[in-house]
Design an enzyme around this catalytic site. Structure first.
Site, short mmCIF file in Angstrom:
data_model
loop_
_atom_site.label_atom_id
_atom_site.label_comp_id
_atom_site.label_asym_id
_atom_site.label_seq_id
_atom_site.Cartn_x
_atom_site.Cartn_y
_atom_site.Cartn_z
N LYS A 268 50.02 91.82 32.08
CA LYS A 268 50.31 90.39 32.13
C LYS A 268 50.34 89.84 30.71
O LYS A 268 49.57 90.27 29.85
CB LYS A 268 49.23 89.71 32.97
CG LYS A 268 49.46 88.25 33.31
CD LYS A 268 48.33 87.77 34.21
CE LYS A 268 48.46 86.31 34.58
NZ LYS A 268 47.36 85.87 35.48
N SER B 95 48.83 83.85 39.68
CA SER B 95 49.72 83.69 38.54
C SER B 95 50.22 85.00 37.94
O SER B 95 50.99 85.00 36.98
CB SER B 95 48.98 82.91 37.43
OG SER B 95 47.82 83.63 37.02
N SER C 207 44.48 85.21 41.41
CA SER C 207 45.77 85.41 40.77
C SER C 207 46.30 86.83 40.81
O SER C 207 47.44 87.07 40.40
CB SER C 207 45.70 84.94 39.31
OG SER C 207 45.51 83.55 39.24
#
Length: 539
Positions: free
Chosen positions: A103, A178, A202
Site C-alpha cells: 500500500k 482503504s 481497511s
C-alpha cells in the site's frame, strides 16, 4: 437452492499442500511471463497501482528463483546479502521469487510514496519501512505501490487523487478500502501477496469484497516503523493473500520485535489457551461466539444466510457455536470517529509545505508563513482530510477535551473489556462475525454518500477488534447468488493469539474447499474474467 456458492477460483488449501503455485517456491519460474503480464494488465485496468517498478522486475523475479538475485531498487542490502537471506535455512522465511506489492502509505527508499494525496505526490522517502525490508531480506520481489484512499481515510478506495480502485469481480463496484489497491493486486494474480494497513477494517473490508484473505495481526505484533500514521494506537500492517497458509508464511517473515518501534513485543507469542488436534481437520470443543449485537436488520440476506451457514459449517467440524454479547459494540463507530479525528489533527500538522511535500505556489513569500500554510494544506488535502483535521482540533480544544476525547477513550476501554470478558470467562475461544453489511456496493451509489456515512456502513463489524487491538482475519466463503460477488466472514481471537487464529481459519478454509469441490487450486481469475467480460467489461 443455496444462497451462495464458491467457484473454483480460490486456492483453499491446507498448510500440507504442495501442489498449488504459491507453495512451489523453488519452481516459481514455471509461471510464464505472459501470465504475470496478464495479471498486471488486469490490475492496471482496475486502477490498483500508483507506482510500478521497472519492467525488468518480472524477469528479475524469475531469475531469483533460479539463483540469480538482483538487489531491489529500495533495498539497503547487497545482492549477495539478499541471496543469502533468500536461501535461509528457515523455510518459513523463504519468499524467494515471490512478487509482492505494498500500500502506498509505506515508506520505500527512493520509490515514490504518495498516500494517494497531492500533498505527497512527489515524495521520495530516505528509508524503507521495517516490514518491507524484512520481505526483501527474505527474498521477496517488490513490484509496486498500490492505490488507496487519501491518507487511508476511507472505506472504499475512492478518494485517491489517482482515481478510484474498481472491484475485480465487477468493475462497476468498489473494491473496498482503504487498502483496495492491494486487495485487487492479489485477486487479479498480479502479485502473490500484498501489504495493506488496517486501522478500523481497511484490510478486512476489501479482502471480503475482492474474494481474498485479509489478516490483521494483534497490535504490537508487527512493526509500524515506516508506516505513515493515521490512528497511531490502532494502525497495524496487515496481509492480503489467496490462502491462509500463504498468509502464515508472510506473517512469519514480518512479525517480531523491532528496535525502531517501541510498541512491538520482545516476548514470543504466548501458548494458546486452546490447542487444536494435529493432523485433524476437526475442531472439537472449540467455542465459537456469535455476538447478538451483530445480528442487525441491515445485515442483508446475502450476508445473513452465509453467516448462519458458516456457523453451521463450524458446528459440523465439532465446534460449539454459542451466542455472546458485546454490549458496547454499538458505540464503536462513534468512538473510532472521535479518536481518529484527534490523531489526524496531530499527525497531519507536519504537512506544512516547509520541510517536505507539496508547497503552494499561489501565495507570495511576502504574505507570511500563515498564508503559505493555509494555501498549501488547502491544495494538498482533500475535503475528507481537511474535515477530519477540523473535527479533531475541535475535539481537542480545552473546553471540549473531556466531553469528546476523554469520553471516547473511556468507551474504547469498555469495548476492549467486552472482548476480554468473553475470552477470559471461557464464553468463546474465537468470535465469528460478518465483515460488511452486504456485497460490494456500486461505485456511483457509494460515492454519492458522504465519507462519514460510508464509514458507518462499512466499518460496523470491523472497528471493534481494531479498538481492542485483537487479531482478526477475513475469509472468502462464497459468492452471493444475486450478483455473484464475493462474501467474506471474519474470525476474531484473543490478543496475541495470532497463530491460533490462523490455525482455526485454515481448518475452516479447508472445510469450505472440500465442501465446494475446489480441488484443482486455480488461484487466478482469468477463467472467470473470460465468462464475465462480455457482461461487465472487466477485461
Amino acid at each position: 437452492m443455496a444462497l451462495f456458492r464458491v467457484p473454483k477460483l480460490f486456492c483453499f488449501r491446507s498448510s500440507t499442500c504442495r501442489s498449488c503455485t504459491f507453495h512451489k517456491r523453488l519452481h516459481f519460474s514455471t509461471l510464464s511471463l505472459s501470465q504475470w503480464e496478464k495479471g498486471m494488465s488486469l490490475a492496471r485496468s482496475l486502477n490498483a497501482f500508483i507506482t510500478e517498478l521497472d519492467d525488468a522486475s518480472i524477469n528479475q523475479s524469475i531469475d531469483r528463483a533460479q539463483g540469480s538475485v538482483s538487489a531491489s531498487p529500495i533495498s539497503n542490502k547487497s545482492p549477495e546479502t539478499c541471496k543469502a537471506a533468500a536461501e535461509s535455512t528457515n523455510p518459513s522465511k523463504n519468499l524467494s521469487g515471490l512478487r509482492f506489492a505494498v500500500k502506498d502509505n509505506y515508506c520505500t527508499k527512493n520509490v515514490r510514496t504518495t498516500c494517494g494525496s497531492k500533498m505527497l505526490e512527489n515524495f521520495y522517502p530516505a528509508y524503507t519501512a521495517t516490514v518491507v525490508q524484512r520481505l526483501l531480506d527474505a527474498g521477496g520481489r517488490f513490484v509496486g505501490k498500490t492505490n488507496m484512499d487519501e491518507f487511508a481515510m476511507g472505506s472504499g478506495s475512492v478518494d485517491s487523487i489517482f482515481g478510484p480502485v474498481k472491484n475485480p469481480w465487477d468493475s462497476r463496484c468498489i473494491a473496498g478500502g482503504s487498502s483496495g489497491g492491494s486487495a485487487v493486486a492479489v485477486a487479479t494474480r498480479a502479485v502473490d501477496f500484498a501489504l495493506g494497513s488496517d486501522t478500523g477494517g481497511s484490510v478486512r473490508n476489501p479482502a471480503s469484497y475482492c474474494g481474498v484473505v485479509g489478516f490483521k495481526p494483534s497490535y504490537g505484533t508487527v512493526s509500524r516503523h515506516g508506516l505513515i500514521s493515521l490512528l497511531n494506537s490502532t494502525d497495524v500492517p496487515a496481509i492480503f493473500s489467496r490462502t491462509v497458509s500463504d498468509t502464515r508464511t508472510v506473517f512469519n517473515v514480518i512479525s517480531g520485535w523491532d528496535a525502531k518501534d517501541s510498541t512491538t513485543f520482545k516476548e514470543p507469542f504466548p501458548a494458546p489457551k486452546k490447542q487444536l488436534k494435529q493432523h485433524s481437520p476437526d475442531m472439537p470443543k472449540l467455542r465459537i461466539g456469535i455476538p447478538r449485537e451483530f445480528l442487525l436488520p441491515e445485515l442483508f440476506d446475502h450476508n445473513l444466510m452465509p453467516y448462519k451457514d458458516t456457523a453451521k459449517r463450524l458446528e459440523l467440524l465439532g465446534a460449539d457455536v454459542r451466542p455472546i454479547s458485546l454490549p458496547h459494540s454499538e458505540y464503536a463507530n462513534a468512538c473510532y470517529a472521535v479518536l481518529c479525528a484527534c490523531d489526524v489533527a496531530s499527525n497531519m500538522a507536519r504537512y506544512d509545505g516547509i520541510e517536505f511535500g507539496h508547497r503552494s505556489q499561489a501565495v507570495a513569500a511576502t504574505n507570511g508563513s500563515d498564508a503559505l500554510y493555509a494555501a498549501t494544506r488547502h491544495e494538498g488535502f482533500n475535503e475528507v482530510v481537511r474535515g477530519r483535521i477540523l473535527a479533531g482540533n475541535y475535539f481537542l480544544l480545552k473546553r471540549n477535551y473531556s466531553a469528546y476525547f476523554e469520553q471516547a477513550a473511556k468507551v474504547r476501554r469498555l469495548i476492549a473489556d467486552d472482548f476480554q470478558r468473553v475470552f477470559e470467562s471461557g464464553q468463546a475461544d474465537v468470535i465469528l462475525a460478518p465483515v460488511t453489511l452486504g456485497e460490494a456496493p456500486e461505485l456511483d451509489a457509494f460515492c454519492g454518500l458522504d465519507n462519514r456515512t460510508q464509514q458507518e456502513l462499512q466499518d460496523w463489524f470491523t472497528v471493534g477488534a481494531s479498538l481492542a487491538g485483537l487479531p482478526a482475519i477475513s475469509l472468502p466463503i462464497g459468492l452471493s447468488v444475486k450478483r455473484q460477488l464475493p462474501v467474506g466472514m471474519q474470525l476474531i481471537a484473543p490478543f496475541r493469539e495470532d497463530l491460533f487464529l490462523l490455525d482455526v481459519a485454515e481448518r475452516l478454509e479447508t472445510s469450505l474447499r472440500t465442501q465446494f469441490g475446489v480441488d484443482d487450486g486455480r488461484p487466478i481469475l482469468e477463467n472467470y474474467w473470460n465468462d464475465r467480460s462480455q457482461t461487465y467489461g472487466c477485461v
